[in-house]
Design a protein around this motif. Structure first.
Motif, PDB file in Angstrom:
ATOM      1  N   LEU A 247      62.410  21.413 -35.837  1.00  0.00           N
ATOM      2  CA  LEU A 247      62.129  20.304 -34.931  1.00  0.00           C
ATOM      3  C   LEU A 247      60.761  19.690 -35.204  1.00  0.00           C
ATOM      4  O   LEU A 247      60.614  18.464 -35.246  1.00  0.00           O
ATOM      5  N   LEU A 248      59.754  20.535 -35.416  1.00  0.00           N
ATOM      6  CA  LEU A 248      58.381  20.052 -35.423  1.00  0.00           C
ATOM      7  C   LEU A 248      57.841  19.687 -36.804  1.00  0.00           C
ATOM      8  O   LEU A 248      57.064  18.747 -36.942  1.00  0.00           O
ATOM      9  N   ALA A 249      58.210  20.446 -37.830  1.00  0.00           N
ATOM     10  CA  ALA A 249      57.486  20.373 -39.095  1.00  0.00           C
ATOM     11  C   ALA A 249      57.982  19.284 -40.035  1.00  0.00           C
ATOM     12  O   ALA A 249      59.179  18.981 -40.091  1.00  0.00           O
TER      13      ALA A 249
ATOM     14  N   VAL B 293      59.619  24.115 -48.080  1.00  0.00           N
ATOM     15  CA  VAL B 293      60.850  23.406 -47.752  1.00  0.00           C
ATOM     16  C   VAL B 293      60.500  22.098 -47.051  1.00  0.00           C
ATOM     17  O   VAL B 293      59.804  22.090 -46.034  1.00  0.00           O
ATOM     18  N   GLU B 294      60.985  21.000 -47.609  1.00  0.00           N
ATOM     19  CA  GLU B 294      60.805  19.704 -46.955  1.00  0.00           C
ATOM     20  C   GLU B 294      61.883  19.526 -45.888  1.00  0.00           C
ATOM     21  O   GLU B 294      63.061  19.805 -46.134  1.00  0.00           O
ATOM     22  N   ASN B 295      61.465  19.082 -44.728  1.00  0.00           N
ATOM     23  CA  ASN B 295      62.405  18.882 -43.629  1.00  0.00           C
ATOM     24  C   ASN B 295      63.256  17.648 -43.912  1.00  0.00           C
ATOM     25  O   ASN B 295      62.736  16.533 -44.011  1.00  0.00           O
ATOM     26  N   THR B 296      64.564  17.858 -44.049  1.00  0.00           N
ATOM     27  CA  THR B 296      65.470  16.760 -44.395  1.00  0.00           C
ATOM     28  C   THR B 296      66.129  16.131 -43.167  1.00  0.00           C
ATOM     29  O   THR B 296      67.006  15.278 -43.303  1.00  0.00           O
ATOM     30  N   LEU B 297      65.710  16.549 -41.966  1.00  0.00           N
ATOM     31  CA  LEU B 297      66.213  15.915 -40.752  1.00  0.00           C
ATOM     32  C   LEU B 297      65.458  14.610 -40.517  1.00  0.00           C
ATOM     33  O   LEU B 297      64.319  14.447 -40.966  1.00  0.00           O
ATOM     34  N   PRO B 298      66.056  13.661 -39.799  1.00  0.00           N
ATOM     35  CA  PRO B 298      65.403  12.365 -39.589  1.00  0.00           C
ATOM     36  C   PRO B 298      64.148  12.486 -38.745  1.00  0.00           C
ATOM     37  O   PRO B 298      64.038  13.397 -37.914  1.00  0.00           O
TER      38      PRO B 298
ATOM     39  N   PRO C 153      65.595  17.843 -29.842  1.00  0.00           N
ATOM     40  CA  PRO C 153      66.160  19.194 -29.724  1.00  0.00           C
ATOM     41  C   PRO C 153      67.638  19.212 -29.361  1.00  0.00           C
ATOM     42  O   PRO C 153      68.404  20.033 -29.867  1.00  0.00           O
ATOM     43  N   ALA C 154      68.047  18.293 -28.481  1.00  0.00           N
ATOM     44  CA  ALA C 154      69.415  18.327 -27.974  1.00  0.00           C
ATOM     45  C   ALA C 154      70.441  17.786 -28.953  1.00  0.00           C
ATOM     46  O   ALA C 154      71.637  18.068 -28.824  1.00  0.00           O
ATOM     47  N   THR C 155      69.997  17.035 -29.965  1.00  0.00           N
ATOM     48  CA  THR C 155      70.962  16.368 -30.841  1.00  0.00           C
ATOM     49  C   THR C 155      70.785  16.667 -32.325  1.00  0.00           C
ATOM     50  O   THR C 155      71.653  16.297 -33.119  1.00  0.00           O
ATOM     51  N   MET C 156      69.698  17.339 -32.728  1.00  0.00           N
ATOM     52  CA  MET C 156      69.460  17.484 -34.167  1.00  0.00           C
ATOM     53  C   MET C 156      70.522  18.348 -34.842  1.00  0.00           C
ATOM     54  O   MET C 156      70.753  18.218 -36.050  1.00  0.00           O
ATOM     55  N   HIS C 157      71.221  19.212 -34.061  1.00  0.00           N
ATOM     56  CA  HIS C 157      72.267  20.045 -34.665  1.00  0.00           C
ATOM     57  C   HIS C 157      73.477  19.234 -35.121  1.00  0.00           C
ATOM     58  O   HIS C 157      74.333  19.741 -35.852  1.00  0.00           O
ATOM     59  N   LYS C 158      73.570  17.970 -34.690  1.00  0.00           N
ATOM     60  CA  LYS C 158      74.686  17.115 -35.074  1.00  0.00           C
ATOM     61  C   LYS C 158      74.463  16.425 -36.427  1.00  0.00           C
ATOM     62  O   LYS C 158      75.396  15.843 -36.978  1.00  0.00           O
ATOM     63  N   HIS C 159      73.243  16.495 -36.932  1.00  0.00           N
ATOM     64  CA  HIS C 159      72.955  15.820 -38.204  1.00  0.00           C
ATOM     65  C   HIS C 159      73.521  16.642 -39.357  1.00  0.00           C
ATOM     66  O   HIS C 159      73.447  17.873 -39.349  1.00  0.00           O
TER      67      HIS C 159
END
Length: 290
Positions: free
Chosen positions: A205-207, A225-230, A235-241
């Motif tokens: 979430l943070l990094a 590791v580069e964070n590939t999330l947008p 917190p509530a929606t990042m698991h959908k990516h």
């Protein structure tokens, strides 16, 4: 890429053994941290995470190596580097505002009392504590105390914010709320942050970058590791990516398996601590399309 704000160079920490010799906790740690970057360090207990943070804070000295901040080697604590510990570390006889003001007055002794208080109110409002300025720590919940600690650290406007698992003692709901607040604040202010954690989802979430440490003793940085999330993840929606599970599985696999077998895995292979692998976990189909 901009010039690093912080440069960790050849850092090592060793302790004498009873009966002679020494134990190497970690060695040959090289890590650049750029302005506005949020870096998380993950690894098992005993790999020296907190010791590295304490060296960055100037609270401990390395056996070898150095930490360069803004072109100068650090030699002790400084108001340019604020620390948020696992506990709130508030002075119990002071109100929330007075706790923040104590730090701000140290940073700006030339400021008037009213200017200090106005500055403190701004940062207490930033962490949603307007109305609680005059409450003492005994009148605040655990999450509110930690918010005061965050406000106090941010109010001195440090070049670097150091966080030592600051949410680990909180309940899940409070922890999630504070993580979201910290991410929002650091994104808005472009605050440079170095944080240690055991929590994979917290790091995701943070990094911007997640640094993976092998097990101690003789711990090393295995990879970054580069964070590939947008950037706008929540917190509530990042698991959908679609990148969520590849990233999470990669981190989990490291903690469960590769952190223990790293030395055997690289035996006979070149390992340059100054150029550790940089990984960007994405779904297999995304790789196939490249």
């Amino acid at each position: 890429m901009t010039k690093p704000l912080i440069s960790v160079e050849a850092l090592a920490k060793r302790y004498p053994k009873r009966g002679g010799g020494e134990t190497t906790v970690f060695e040959d740690i090289w890590l650049p941290i750029h302005p506005g970057e949020f870096v998380c360090l993950i690894g098992h207990s005993g790999c020296g995470k907190t010791t590295i943070l304490n060296v960055l804070a100037g609270l401990d000295r390395p056996t070898d190596g150095a930490v360069i901040v803004d072109g100068r080697e650090i030699s002790g604590p400084s108001l340019d580097r604020a620390v948020i510990f696992q506990g709130h570390s508030l002075l119990p006889w002071m109100t929330a505002l007075e706790n923040v003001a104590f730090a701000v007055s140290s940073r700006h002794p030339e400021w008037s009392r009213e200017k200090v208080r106005e500055h403190c109110r701004f940062y207490l409002n930033l962490v949603h504590l307007s109305g609680a300025e005059d409450k003492k720590p005994s009148e605040l919940s655990g999450g509110m105390k930690q918010r005061v600690g965050i406000a106090r650290a941010l109010a001195i406007e440090p070049k670097m914010l150091l966080m030592d698992e600051p949410f680990s003692a909180l309940d899940a709901l409070t922890r999630g709320s504070l993580q979201d607040e910290v991410r929002r604040i650091c994104t808005e202010t472009r605050q440079t942050v170095f944080m240690i954690t055991h929590d994979i989802d917290e790091a995701m979430l943070l990094a911007d970058r997640i640094v993976l440490m092998t097990n101690g003793p003789q711990a090393k940085i295995a990879e970054v590791v580069e964070n590939t999330l947008p950037p706008d993840r929540r917190p509530a929606t990042m698991h959908k990516h679609p990148n969520y599970y590849p990233l999470r599985n990669h981190l989990l696999d490291f903690l469960v398996t590769r952190s223990k077998t790293f030395a055997q895995d690289i035996a006979g292979k070149p390992y340059d601590p100054r150029k550790v692998p940089v990984v960007r976990p994405v779904p297999a189909e995304a790789l196939a399309a490249v």
